[in-house]
Design a protein around this motif. Structure first.
Motif, PDB file in Angstrom:
ATOM      1  N   LEU A 118       0.817  -1.205   0.000  1.00 30.80           N
ATOM      2  CA  LEU A 118       0.000   0.000   0.000  1.00 30.80           C
ATOM      3  C   LEU A 118       0.857   1.264   0.000  1.00 30.80           C
ATOM      4  N   VAL A 119       1.969   1.251   0.719  1.00 28.21           N
ATOM      5  CA  VAL A 119       2.867   2.411   0.673  1.00 28.21           C
ATOM      6  C   VAL A 119       3.423   2.575  -0.736  1.00 28.21           C
ATOM      7  N   ARG A 120       3.773   1.465  -1.372  1.00 30.45           N
ATOM      8  CA  ARG A 120       4.254   1.544  -2.752  1.00 30.45           C
ATOM      9  C   ARG A 120       3.161   2.063  -3.693  1.00 30.45           C
ATOM     10  N   ALA A 121       1.929   1.637  -3.459  1.00 33.32           N
ATOM     11  CA  ALA A 121       0.819   2.127  -4.278  1.00 33.32           C
ATOM     12  C   ALA A 121       0.629   3.633  -4.088  1.00 33.32           C
ATOM     13  N   HIS A 122       0.723   4.095  -2.842  1.00 39.21           N
ATOM     14  CA  HIS A 122       0.591   5.524  -2.570  1.00 39.21           C
ATOM     15  C   HIS A 122       1.711   6.294  -3.257  1.00 39.21           C
ATOM     16  N   ALA A 123       2.930   5.759  -3.219  1.00 31.92           N
ATOM     17  CA  ALA A 123       4.049   6.412  -3.899  1.00 31.92           C
ATOM     18  C   ALA A 123       3.776   6.517  -5.398  1.00 31.92           C
ATOM     19  N   ALA A 124       3.194   5.478  -5.975  1.00 34.79           N
ATOM     20  CA  ALA A 124       2.863   5.514  -7.403  1.00 34.79           C
ATOM     21  C   ALA A 124       1.789   6.559  -7.692  1.00 34.79           C
ATOM     22  N   VAL A 125       0.821   6.691  -6.789  1.00 29.97           N
ATOM     23  CA  VAL A 125      -0.209   7.724  -6.952  1.00 29.97           C
ATOM     24  C   VAL A 125       0.430   9.108  -6.979  1.00 29.97           C
ATOM     25  N   ARG A 150      -7.997  -5.947   7.596  1.00 33.89           N
ATOM     26  CA  ARG A 150      -8.618  -4.639   7.450  1.00 33.89           C
ATOM     27  C   ARG A 150      -7.681  -3.491   7.803  1.00 33.89           C
ATOM     28  N   ARG A 151      -6.917  -3.671   8.866  1.00 33.88           N
ATOM     29  CA  ARG A 151      -6.171  -2.534   9.412  1.00 33.88           C
ATOM     30  C   ARG A 151      -5.241  -1.873   8.406  1.00 33.88           C
ATOM     31  N   PRO A 152      -4.467  -2.614   7.582  1.00 34.84           N
ATOM     32  CA  PRO A 152      -3.590  -1.907   6.640  1.00 34.84           C
ATOM     33  C   PRO A 152      -4.351  -0.950   5.732  1.00 34.84           C
ATOM     34  N   PHE A 153      -5.590  -1.294   5.385  1.00 40.82           N
ATOM     35  CA  PHE A 153      -6.372  -0.447   4.485  1.00 40.82           C
ATOM     36  C   PHE A 153      -6.961   0.758   5.219  1.00 40.82           C
ATOM     37  N   THR A 154      -7.444   0.529   6.439  1.00 44.68           N
ATOM     38  CA  THR A 154      -8.005   1.653   7.187  1.00 44.68           C
ATOM     39  C   THR A 154      -6.925   2.631   7.610  1.00 44.68           C
TER      40      THR A 154
END
Length: 255
Positions: A118-125, A150-154
Protein backbone atom coordinates in the motif's frame (compact mmCIF):
# COMPACT_ATOMS: atom_id res chain seq x y z
CA UNK A 1 -4.51 -7.51 35.58
CA UNK A 2 -4.40 -3.71 35.50
CA UNK A 3 -0.60 -3.63 35.82
CA UNK A 4 0.02 -5.87 32.83
CA UNK A 5 1.94 -3.63 30.35
CA UNK A 6 0.71 -5.57 27.31
CA UNK A 7 -2.95 -5.27 28.28
CA UNK A 8 -2.50 -1.60 29.22
CA UNK A 9 -0.89 -0.86 25.85
CA UNK A 10 -3.60 -2.69 23.92
CA UNK A 11 -6.34 -0.85 25.84
CA UNK A 12 -4.68 2.49 25.03
CA UNK A 13 -4.29 1.54 21.36
CA UNK A 14 -7.96 0.54 21.15
CA UNK A 15 -9.13 3.82 22.71
CA UNK A 16 -6.86 5.79 20.41
CA UNK A 17 -8.09 4.03 17.28
CA UNK A 18 -11.72 4.50 18.27
CA UNK A 19 -11.12 8.24 18.61
CA UNK A 20 -9.22 8.30 15.32
CA UNK A 21 -12.08 6.55 13.52
CA UNK A 22 -14.26 9.49 14.53
CA UNK A 23 -11.71 12.02 13.27
CA UNK A 24 -10.79 13.20 16.79
CA UNK A 25 -7.01 13.36 16.37
CA UNK A 26 -6.19 15.14 19.62
CA UNK A 27 -8.33 12.75 21.62
CA UNK A 28 -6.62 9.86 19.82
CA UNK A 29 -3.23 11.21 20.89
CA UNK A 30 -4.43 11.90 24.43
CA UNK A 31 -5.55 8.27 24.74
CA UNK A 32 -1.94 7.14 24.39
CA UNK A 33 0.60 7.29 27.23
CA UNK A 34 3.39 9.83 26.83
CA UNK A 35 6.36 8.60 24.78
CA UNK A 36 8.70 6.61 26.98
CA UNK A 37 5.99 5.62 29.47
CA UNK A 38 6.14 1.95 28.44
CA UNK A 39 9.30 0.16 29.54
CA UNK A 40 8.96 -3.15 27.72
CA UNK A 41 9.91 -3.17 24.03
CA UNK A 42 6.76 -4.70 22.51
CA UNK A 43 4.19 -2.41 24.23
CA UNK A 44 6.46 0.57 23.57
CA UNK A 45 6.57 -0.26 19.86
CA UNK A 46 2.80 -0.80 19.64
CA UNK A 47 2.15 2.58 21.25
CA UNK A 48 4.75 4.32 19.10
CA UNK A 49 3.37 2.91 15.85
CA UNK A 50 -0.16 3.88 16.84
CA UNK A 51 1.02 7.40 17.66
CA UNK A 52 2.69 7.57 14.26
CA UNK A 53 -0.55 6.50 12.52
CA UNK A 54 -2.47 9.26 14.33
CA UNK A 55 0.17 11.88 13.52
CA UNK A 56 0.08 10.91 9.86
CA UNK A 57 -3.71 11.08 9.87
CA UNK A 58 -3.55 14.70 10.99
CA UNK A 59 -0.78 15.50 8.52
CA UNK A 60 2.24 15.84 10.81
CA UNK A 61 4.90 13.63 9.23
CA UNK A 62 7.67 15.02 11.44
CA UNK A 63 5.84 13.94 14.58
CA UNK A 64 5.17 10.53 12.99
CA UNK A 65 8.88 10.03 12.31
CA UNK A 66 9.75 11.19 15.83
CA UNK A 67 7.23 8.78 17.35
CA UNK A 68 8.86 5.78 15.71
CA UNK A 69 12.38 6.96 16.50
CA UNK A 70 11.50 7.39 20.18
CA UNK A 71 11.61 3.64 20.84
CA UNK A 72 13.99 0.82 19.93
CA UNK A 73 11.94 -0.69 17.12
CA UNK A 74 12.55 -4.15 15.67
CA UNK A 75 11.12 -5.80 12.59
CA UNK A 76 9.64 -4.43 9.37
CA UNK A 77 6.56 -2.64 10.79
CA UNK A 78 8.46 0.46 12.03
CA UNK A 79 10.32 0.67 8.70
CA UNK A 80 7.04 0.63 6.77
CA UNK A 81 5.55 3.27 9.05
CA UNK A 82 8.64 5.44 8.59
CA UNK A 83 8.40 4.98 4.83
CA UNK A 84 4.82 6.27 4.92
CA UNK A 85 5.92 9.34 6.85
CA UNK A 86 8.83 10.07 4.51
CA UNK A 87 6.50 9.61 1.54
CA UNK A 88 4.24 12.38 2.84
CA UNK A 89 7.35 14.50 3.42
CA UNK A 90 8.34 14.12 -0.24
CA UNK A 91 11.42 11.92 0.19
CA UNK A 92 10.96 9.11 -2.38
CA UNK A 93 14.57 7.90 -2.20
CA UNK A 94 14.31 7.39 1.56
CA UNK A 95 10.97 5.63 1.06
CA UNK A 96 12.53 3.14 -1.37
CA UNK A 97 15.42 2.44 1.01
CA UNK A 98 13.10 1.76 3.93
CA UNK A 99 10.74 -0.44 1.92
CA UNK A 100 13.64 -2.45 0.49
CA UNK A 101 14.88 -3.07 4.03
CA UNK A 102 11.42 -4.03 5.22
CA UNK A 103 10.79 -6.29 2.24
CA UNK A 104 14.02 -8.17 2.88
CA UNK A 105 13.19 -8.88 6.51
CA UNK A 106 12.79 -12.50 7.55
CA UNK A 107 10.10 -11.34 9.99
CA UNK A 108 7.83 -9.86 7.31
CA UNK A 109 4.28 -10.91 8.21
CA UNK A 110 1.22 -10.89 5.97
CA UNK A 111 -0.08 -7.56 7.42
CA UNK A 112 3.40 -6.12 6.88
CA UNK A 113 3.46 -7.29 3.25
CA UNK A 114 0.06 -5.75 2.61
CA UNK A 115 1.04 -2.48 4.28
CA UNK A 116 4.26 -2.39 2.26
CA UNK A 117 2.33 -2.81 -1.00
CA UNK A 118 0.00 0.00 0.00
CA UNK A 119 2.87 2.41 0.67
CA UNK A 120 4.25 1.54 -2.75
CA UNK A 121 0.82 2.13 -4.28
CA UNK A 122 0.59 5.52 -2.57
CA UNK A 123 4.05 6.41 -3.90
CA UNK A 124 2.86 5.51 -7.40
CA UNK A 125 -0.21 7.72 -6.95
CA UNK A 126 1.98 10.66 -5.95
CA UNK A 127 4.17 9.99 -9.00
CA UNK A 128 1.00 10.14 -11.13
CA UNK A 129 1.41 6.49 -12.15
CA UNK A 130 -2.15 5.31 -11.61
CA UNK A 131 -1.69 2.09 -13.59
CA UNK A 132 1.07 0.86 -11.29
CA UNK A 133 -0.79 2.12 -8.22
CA UNK A 134 -3.93 0.20 -9.14
CA UNK A 135 -2.01 -3.01 -9.78
CA UNK A 136 -0.26 -2.71 -6.43
CA UNK A 137 -3.62 -2.12 -4.76
CA UNK A 138 -5.11 -5.19 -6.45
CA UNK A 139 -2.10 -7.24 -5.30
CA UNK A 140 -2.53 -5.98 -1.73
CA UNK A 141 -6.24 -6.79 -1.71
CA UNK A 142 -5.65 -10.26 -3.17
CA UNK A 143 -3.07 -10.96 -0.46
CA UNK A 144 -5.32 -9.64 2.31
CA UNK A 145 -8.52 -11.40 1.23
CA UNK A 146 -7.86 -14.91 2.68
CA UNK A 147 -7.29 -13.48 6.17
CA UNK A 148 -9.78 -10.62 5.71
CA UNK A 149 -7.19 -8.09 6.84
CA UNK A 150 -8.62 -4.64 7.45
CA UNK A 151 -6.17 -2.53 9.41
CA UNK A 152 -3.59 -1.91 6.64
CA UNK A 153 -6.37 -0.45 4.49
CA UNK A 154 -8.01 1.65 7.19
CA UNK A 155 -4.58 3.02 8.15
CA UNK A 156 -3.64 3.84 4.55
CA UNK A 157 -5.63 7.06 4.28
CA UNK A 158 -8.24 8.59 1.94
CA UNK A 159 -6.03 8.36 -1.17
CA UNK A 160 -6.93 4.67 -1.20
CA UNK A 161 -10.66 5.32 -1.57
CA UNK A 162 -10.02 7.71 -4.42
CA UNK A 163 -7.76 5.23 -6.21
CA UNK A 164 -10.23 2.39 -5.81
CA UNK A 165 -12.96 4.57 -7.23
CA UNK A 166 -11.01 4.66 -10.51
CA UNK A 167 -10.64 0.89 -10.80
CA UNK A 168 -12.87 -0.55 -13.52
CA UNK A 169 -13.25 -3.79 -15.39
CA UNK A 170 -14.12 -7.38 -14.61
CA UNK A 171 -10.54 -8.27 -13.71
CA UNK A 172 -10.58 -5.87 -10.79
CA UNK A 173 -14.09 -6.61 -9.58
CA UNK A 174 -12.77 -9.12 -6.99
CA UNK A 175 -10.49 -6.43 -5.62
CA UNK A 176 -13.40 -4.06 -5.19
CA UNK A 177 -15.36 -6.81 -3.46
CA UNK A 178 -12.46 -7.55 -1.15
CA UNK A 179 -12.22 -3.90 -0.17
CA UNK A 180 -15.95 -3.69 0.57
CA UNK A 181 -15.74 -6.91 2.58
CA UNK A 182 -12.82 -5.54 4.57
CA UNK A 183 -14.81 -2.41 5.26
CA UNK A 184 -17.80 -4.43 6.45
CA UNK A 185 -19.70 -3.81 3.23
CA UNK A 186 -19.74 -0.04 3.71
CA UNK A 187 -20.15 2.10 0.62
CA UNK A 188 -17.31 4.33 -0.49
CA UNK A 189 -17.82 7.87 0.68
CA UNK A 190 -15.71 10.98 1.03
CA UNK A 191 -12.38 11.48 2.74
CA UNK A 192 -11.76 9.59 5.97
CA UNK A 193 -10.74 12.79 7.71
CA UNK A 194 -12.56 16.06 7.12
CA UNK A 195 -10.73 19.22 6.15
CA UNK A 196 -10.09 21.78 8.85
CA UNK A 197 -11.51 25.29 8.45
CA UNK A 198 -8.05 26.62 7.53
CA UNK A 199 -7.55 23.86 4.97
CA UNK A 200 -10.89 24.78 3.41
CA UNK A 201 -9.77 28.40 3.19
CA UNK A 202 -6.53 27.40 1.50
CA UNK A 203 -8.41 25.12 -0.90
CA UNK A 204 -10.79 27.96 -1.71
CA UNK A 205 -7.82 30.10 -2.68
CA UNK A 206 -6.48 27.26 -4.83
CA UNK A 207 -9.84 27.19 -6.58
CA UNK A 208 -9.30 30.87 -7.41
CA UNK A 209 -5.96 29.94 -9.06
CA UNK A 210 -3.90 31.77 -6.46
CA UNK A 211 -0.20 30.99 -5.97
CA UNK A 212 1.23 29.91 -2.61
CA UNK A 213 2.61 33.42 -2.10
CA UNK A 214 -0.76 34.99 -2.87
CA UNK A 215 -2.53 32.58 -0.52
CA UNK A 216 -0.05 33.44 2.22
CA UNK A 217 -0.75 37.15 1.78
CA UNK A 218 -4.51 36.60 1.63
CA UNK A 219 -4.67 34.47 4.79
CA UNK A 220 -1.76 36.13 6.61
CA UNK A 221 0.23 32.92 6.81
CA UNK A 222 3.79 32.00 5.95
CA UNK A 223 4.39 30.32 2.61
CA UNK A 224 5.66 27.21 4.41
CA UNK A 225 2.44 27.02 6.43
CA UNK A 226 0.41 27.29 3.23
CA UNK A 227 2.41 24.45 1.69
CA UNK A 228 1.88 22.34 4.81
CA UNK A 229 -1.88 22.89 4.59
CA UNK A 230 -1.81 22.00 0.89
CA UNK A 231 0.02 18.73 1.56
CA UNK A 232 -2.57 17.87 4.18
CA UNK A 233 -5.40 18.67 1.76
CA UNK A 234 -3.84 16.48 -0.94
CA UNK A 235 -3.42 13.62 1.52
CA UNK A 236 -6.97 13.84 2.82
CA UNK A 237 -8.47 14.04 -0.68
CA UNK A 238 -6.20 11.33 -2.08
CA UNK A 239 -4.73 13.51 -4.83
CA UNK A 240 -1.34 14.92 -5.76
CA UNK A 241 -2.16 18.02 -7.83
CA UNK A 242 -4.03 21.29 -7.33
CA UNK A 243 -6.53 20.71 -10.12
CA UNK A 244 -7.34 17.23 -8.84
CA UNK A 245 -7.81 18.61 -5.32
CA UNK A 246 -10.36 21.15 -6.54
CA UNK A 247 -12.21 18.58 -8.66
CA UNK A 248 -12.27 16.05 -5.82
CA UNK A 249 -13.47 18.68 -3.35
CA UNK A 250 -16.33 19.59 -5.69
CA UNK A 251 -17.31 15.93 -6.02
CA UNK A 252 -17.47 15.67 -2.22
CA UNK A 253 -19.24 19.04 -1.89
CA UNK A 254 -16.34 20.40 0.15
CA UNK A 255 -16.24 23.50 -2.08
Amino acid sequence: MPDDPVLAAEAAVLRSRLELSCGRWQAALDALPAPGAADEPWPAQRLALTRAVVELARGDHRAAVAAVHDVPADGPAPLITLAGAHLVAGRPDRVRQLLDRAGGSADLSLPDRVALQLVRAHAAVLADDRTTARQLLVDALDAARPERLRRPFTDAGPWLRHLLGGIDGATTAPARGAWLAARGGAALRGPVHSLSSREREVLGCVQRMMTADEIADELRLSVNTVKTHLRSVYRKLGVSRRRDAVERARELHVL
